[in-house]
Design a protein around this motif. Structure first.
Motif, PDB file in Angstrom:
ATOM      1  N   CYS A  20      -2.054   6.782 -13.111  1.00 48.70           N
ATOM      2  CA  CYS A  20      -0.883   7.493 -12.598  1.00 48.70           C
ATOM      3  C   CYS A  20      -0.385   8.458 -13.659  1.00 48.70           C
ATOM      4  CB  CYS A  20       0.220   6.511 -12.195  1.00 48.70           C
ATOM      5  SG  CYS A  20       1.475   7.340 -11.173  1.00 48.70           S
ATOM      6  N   GLY A  66      -2.565   4.332  -4.778  1.00 46.98           N
ATOM      7  CA  GLY A  66      -3.079   4.178  -6.131  1.00 46.98           C
ATOM      8  C   GLY A  66      -2.141   3.295  -6.925  1.00 46.98           C
ATOM      9  N   GLY A  67      -2.070   3.613  -8.154  1.00 48.24           N
ATOM     10  CA  GLY A  67      -2.136   4.840  -8.924  1.00 48.24           C
ATOM     11  C   GLY A  67      -1.708   6.051  -8.093  1.00 48.24           C
ATOM     12  N   GLU A  68      -1.954   7.198  -8.640  1.00 48.64           N
ATOM     13  CA  GLU A  68      -1.654   8.411  -7.885  1.00 48.64           C
ATOM     14  C   GLU A  68      -2.965   8.936  -7.280  1.00 48.64           C
ATOM     15  OE1 GLU A  68       0.762   9.925  -6.534  1.00 48.64           O
ATOM     16  OE2 GLU A  68      -0.587  11.490  -5.877  1.00 48.64           O
ATOM     17  N   PRO A  69      -3.099   8.866  -5.948  1.00 47.83           N
ATOM     18  CA  PRO A  69      -4.394   9.208  -5.347  1.00 47.83           C
ATOM     19  C   PRO A  69      -4.860  10.629  -5.659  1.00 47.83           C
ATOM     20  CG  PRO A  69      -2.709   8.858  -3.660  1.00 47.83           C
ATOM     21  CD  PRO A  69      -2.144   8.385  -4.945  1.00 47.83           C
ATOM     22  N   SER A  95       2.030   8.864  -2.142  1.00 45.96           N
ATOM     23  CA  SER A  95       1.876   9.731  -3.319  1.00 45.96           C
ATOM     24  C   SER A  95       3.216   9.909  -4.023  1.00 45.96           C
ATOM     25  CB  SER A  95       1.358  11.100  -2.848  1.00 45.96           C
ATOM     26  OG  SER A  95       1.444  12.039  -3.887  1.00 45.96           O
ATOM     27  N   ASN A  96       3.130  10.266  -5.295  1.00 51.54           N
ATOM     28  CA  ASN A  96       4.389  10.580  -5.983  1.00 51.54           C
ATOM     29  C   ASN A  96       4.764  12.054  -5.804  1.00 51.54           C
ATOM     30  OD1 ASN A  96       2.903  12.060  -7.931  1.00 51.54           O
ATOM     31  ND2 ASN A  96       2.708  10.266  -9.265  1.00 51.54           N
ATOM     32  N   ASN A 156      10.243   6.723  -0.209  1.00 56.40           N
ATOM     33  CA  ASN A 156      10.410   5.360  -0.711  1.00 56.40           C
ATOM     34  C   ASN A 156      11.226   5.378  -1.994  1.00 56.40           C
ATOM     35  OD1 ASN A 156       8.787   4.235   1.258  1.00 56.40           O
ATOM     36  ND2 ASN A 156       6.921   4.352   0.013  1.00 56.40           N
ATOM     37  N   ILE A 185      13.628  -0.001  -1.115  1.00 52.79           N
ATOM     38  CA  ILE A 185      12.723  -1.127  -1.356  1.00 52.79           C
ATOM     39  C   ILE A 185      13.280  -2.041  -2.435  1.00 52.79           C
ATOM     40  CG2 ILE A 185      10.329  -1.717  -1.982  1.00 52.79           C
ATOM     41  CD1 ILE A 185       9.483   1.075  -1.256  1.00 52.79           C
ATOM     42  N   GLU A 186      13.229  -3.328  -2.185  1.00 51.84           N
ATOM     43  CA  GLU A 186      13.581  -4.290  -3.242  1.00 51.84           C
ATOM     44  C   GLU A 186      12.535  -4.219  -4.343  1.00 51.84           C
ATOM     45  OE1 GLU A 186      15.600  -8.014  -0.740  1.00 51.84           O
ATOM     46  OE2 GLU A 186      13.522  -8.143  -1.385  1.00 51.84           O
ATOM     47  N   GLU A 187      12.980  -4.341  -5.563  1.00 50.11           N
ATOM     48  CA  GLU A 187      12.040  -4.362  -6.688  1.00 50.11           C
ATOM     49  C   GLU A 187      11.195  -5.643  -6.628  1.00 50.11           C
ATOM     50  OE1 GLU A 187      13.919  -4.418 -10.537  1.00 50.11           O
ATOM     51  OE2 GLU A 187      12.029  -4.077 -11.593  1.00 50.11           O
ATOM     52  N   MET A 188       9.927  -5.513  -6.947  1.00 45.76           N
ATOM     53  CA  MET A 188       9.036  -6.688  -7.008  1.00 45.76           C
ATOM     54  C   MET A 188       8.578  -6.874  -8.463  1.00 45.76           C
ATOM     55  SD  MET A 188       6.778  -6.084  -3.586  1.00 45.76           S
ATOM     56  CE  MET A 188       6.472  -4.358  -3.873  1.00 45.76           C
ATOM     57  N   SER A 323       0.399  -0.142  -9.915  1.00 42.20           N
ATOM     58  CA  SER A 323      -0.540   0.962 -10.017  1.00 42.20           C
ATOM     59  C   SER A 323      -1.986   0.455  -9.942  1.00 42.20           C
ATOM     60  CB  SER A 323      -0.309   1.714 -11.327  1.00 42.20           C
ATOM     61  OG  SER A 323      -0.913   2.975 -11.286  1.00 42.20           O
ATOM     62  N   GLY A 327      -0.123   0.297  -4.525  1.00 40.07           N
ATOM     63  CA  GLY A 327       1.214   0.045  -3.957  1.00 40.07           C
ATOM     64  C   GLY A 327       1.309   0.454  -2.501  1.00 40.07           C
TER      65      GLY A 327
HETATM   66  N1  SAM Z   1       1.571   6.985  -6.962  1.00 45.94           N
HETATM   67  C1  SAM Z   1       1.955   6.750  -5.613  1.00 45.94           C
HETATM   68  C2  SAM Z   1       3.456   6.693  -5.471  1.00 45.94           C
HETATM   69  O1  SAM Z   1       4.155   6.879  -6.453  1.00 45.94           O
HETATM   70  O2  SAM Z   1       3.947   6.514  -4.351  1.00 45.94           O
HETATM   71  C3  SAM Z   1       1.322   5.512  -4.976  1.00 45.94           C
HETATM   72  C4  SAM Z   1       1.263   4.250  -5.765  1.00 45.94           C
HETATM   73  S1  SAM Z   1       2.815   3.515  -6.119  1.00 45.94           S
HETATM   74  C5  SAM Z   1       2.302   2.061  -6.956  1.00 45.94           C
HETATM   75  C6  SAM Z   1       3.307   2.994  -4.496  1.00 45.94           C
HETATM   76  C7  SAM Z   1       4.721   2.530  -4.334  1.00 45.94           C
HETATM   77  O3  SAM Z   1       4.888   1.319  -5.022  1.00 45.94           O
HETATM   78  C8  SAM Z   1       5.774   3.501  -4.848  1.00 45.94           C
HETATM   79  O4  SAM Z   1       6.701   3.764  -3.820  1.00 45.94           O
HETATM   80  C9  SAM Z   1       6.418   2.719  -5.966  1.00 45.94           C
HETATM   81  O5  SAM Z   1       7.776   3.031  -6.095  1.00 45.94           O
HETATM   82  C10 SAM Z   1       6.214   1.283  -5.501  1.00 45.94           C
HETATM   83  N2  SAM Z   1       6.323   0.306  -6.584  1.00 45.94           N
HETATM   84  C11 SAM Z   1       5.685   0.296  -7.773  1.00 45.94           C
HETATM   85  N3  SAM Z   1       6.049  -0.759  -8.534  1.00 45.94           N
HETATM   86  C12 SAM Z   1       6.934  -1.441  -7.786  1.00 45.94           C
HETATM   87  C13 SAM Z   1       7.695  -2.636  -8.013  1.00 45.94           C
HETATM   88  N4  SAM Z   1       7.600  -3.312  -9.154  1.00 45.94           N
HETATM   89  N5  SAM Z   1       8.526  -3.046  -7.030  1.00 45.94           N
HETATM   90  C14 SAM Z   1       8.642  -2.357  -5.871  1.00 45.94           C
HETATM   91  N6  SAM Z   1       7.944  -1.229  -5.594  1.00 45.94           N
HETATM   92  C15 SAM Z   1       7.116  -0.775  -6.545  1.00 45.94           C
END
Ligand code: SAM
Length: 327
Positions: A20, A66-69, A95-96, A156, A185-188, A323, A327
């Motif tokens: 990422c 991904g990661g960032e696809p 994607s970010n 998101n 989204i709740e943090e995980m 990542s 996600g």
């Molecule tokens: N790079 C892309 C992105 O940023 O959307 C795709 C991968 S990213 C891992 C996918 C999603 O997972 C994102 O919306 C990110 O905010 C979320 N994410 C990552 N770590 C997280 C965590 N610890 N708790 C909740 N969501 C999480």
């Protein structure tokens, strides 16, 4: 395909890379995570083969993440191949938003218009603090370009106590002018091990904030496999969603499998990988053997994320980064 809890499993999420270009602190440490060498990743040919097998088994929806696809070389080629597969009627990307602008026209031509973008704050400084990168303007610009080009966008935002709860209402307000689902989204705990115990800002807290600001909030019926509880503010173009990712209140309608960039299958986000399909494929198995393996994995899918977590072999401390999970 049905699992043993009568859930239809027809959605696969595939991480095309573990790399990422952002460093969101809730996802990975500042120095990043140890990335897999290219030879360990599923090749595009392998991903396409898996999709063909899954398509035959009734899968219809795929999400590339991904990661960032868009960091992976020739990601558009994979999308072009996937668009030719008849079984997959629904192709999505998470994607970010930092690298996809130049692909917008081609994505539209391919009919790949369902994109989830991550944006945790509308405040440039807070965005930087969370992502450790200075890409706020680029992401906002991409968001607007996508919406104006008719893409179906979901935003998101991971909501964290003491970090960005003040962003909930400004983010929700984007649904006033844009036809977009803004999802909180709740943090995980999938952060590469930097923090074991989260100070949770729960879905319930998020609802409370939304209800206090929008007294006329309407609950919408949920769709098959939806992880978000959807809400509408009368007169707004878009909707608001809350994803209880840590409280795990939606497992009874789960419809998905995940495949990490190195071919690890997760039948639940909270398991620690149930089978490596890359190694199995590379051992020379037939498509029928692959299909049988998927049937077995779906049959053994745990009831919910709590059961999956109990079955983990790895210690809690070894929680991966989202990542590398995809996600
Ligand atoms: N790079 C892309 C992105 O940023 O959307 C795709 C991968 S990213 C891992 C996918 C999603 O997972 C994102 O919306 C990110 O905010 C979320 N994410 C990552 N770590 C997280 C965590 N610890 N708790 C909740 N969501 C999480």
């Amino acid at each position: 395909m049905k699992d043993s809890f009568d859930r239809t499993i027809d959605y696969v999420r595939i991480a095309v890379t573990d790399r990422c270009n952002l460093r969101c602190f809730y996802c990975m440490p500042a120095e990043g995570i140890p990335y897999e060498p290219k030879a360990h990743l599923l090749s595009y040919e392998e991903i396409t083969r898996l999709l063909k097998v899954l398509g035959e088994l009734g899968f219809q929806k795929v999400r590339f993440t991904g990661g960032e696809p868009f960091l992976r070389k020739d990601f558009m080629k994979l999308l072009e191949n996937t668009a030719t597969l008849d079984d997959f009627t629904s192709i999505h990307i998470t994607s970010n938003g930092t690298l996809l602008q130049r692909h917008i026209a081609r994505l539209k031509e391919l009919g790949i218009t369902k994109i989830n973008l991550s944006i945790d704050s509308l405040d440039k400084k807070r965005f930087h603090k969370i992502t450790r990168r200075d890409d706020f303007e680029k992401v906002m610009q991409t968001f607007k370009l996508l919406v104006n080009n008719g893409f179906k966008i979901k935003l998101n935002a991971v909501i964290m106590k003491g970090i960005n709860t003040q962003d909930i209402i400004p983010l929700a307000e984007l649904a006033k002018d844009y036809q977009v689902d803004v999802r909180f989204i709740e943090e995980m705990p999938f952060n590469g091990g930097y923090k074991e115990n989260l100070e949770m800002y729960s879905a319930r807290d998020i609802y409370a904030d939304l209800n206090a600001h929008y007294p006329n909030l309407v609950k919408l019926p949920s769709k098959h496999g939806d992880t978000a509880s959807l809400l509408a503010v009368p007169g707004y173009k878009g909707n608001i969603g809350v994803i209880a990712a840590f409280s795990r209140t939606f497992c009874n309608t789960c419809n998905r499998l995940r495949i990490s960039s190195k071919g690890e299958i997760k039948s639940c986000l909270y398991d620690d990988g149930v089978f490596n399909i890359r190694d199995y494929m590379r051992s020379g198995v037939s498509d029928e053997e692959l299909a049988d393996k998927f049937r077995e994995i779906v049959r053994l899918k745990p009831k919910d994320g709590f059961e999956a977590e109990k079955l983990r072999k790895a210690p809690k401390k070894a929680m991966q980064s989202m990542s590398s999970i995809g996600g």
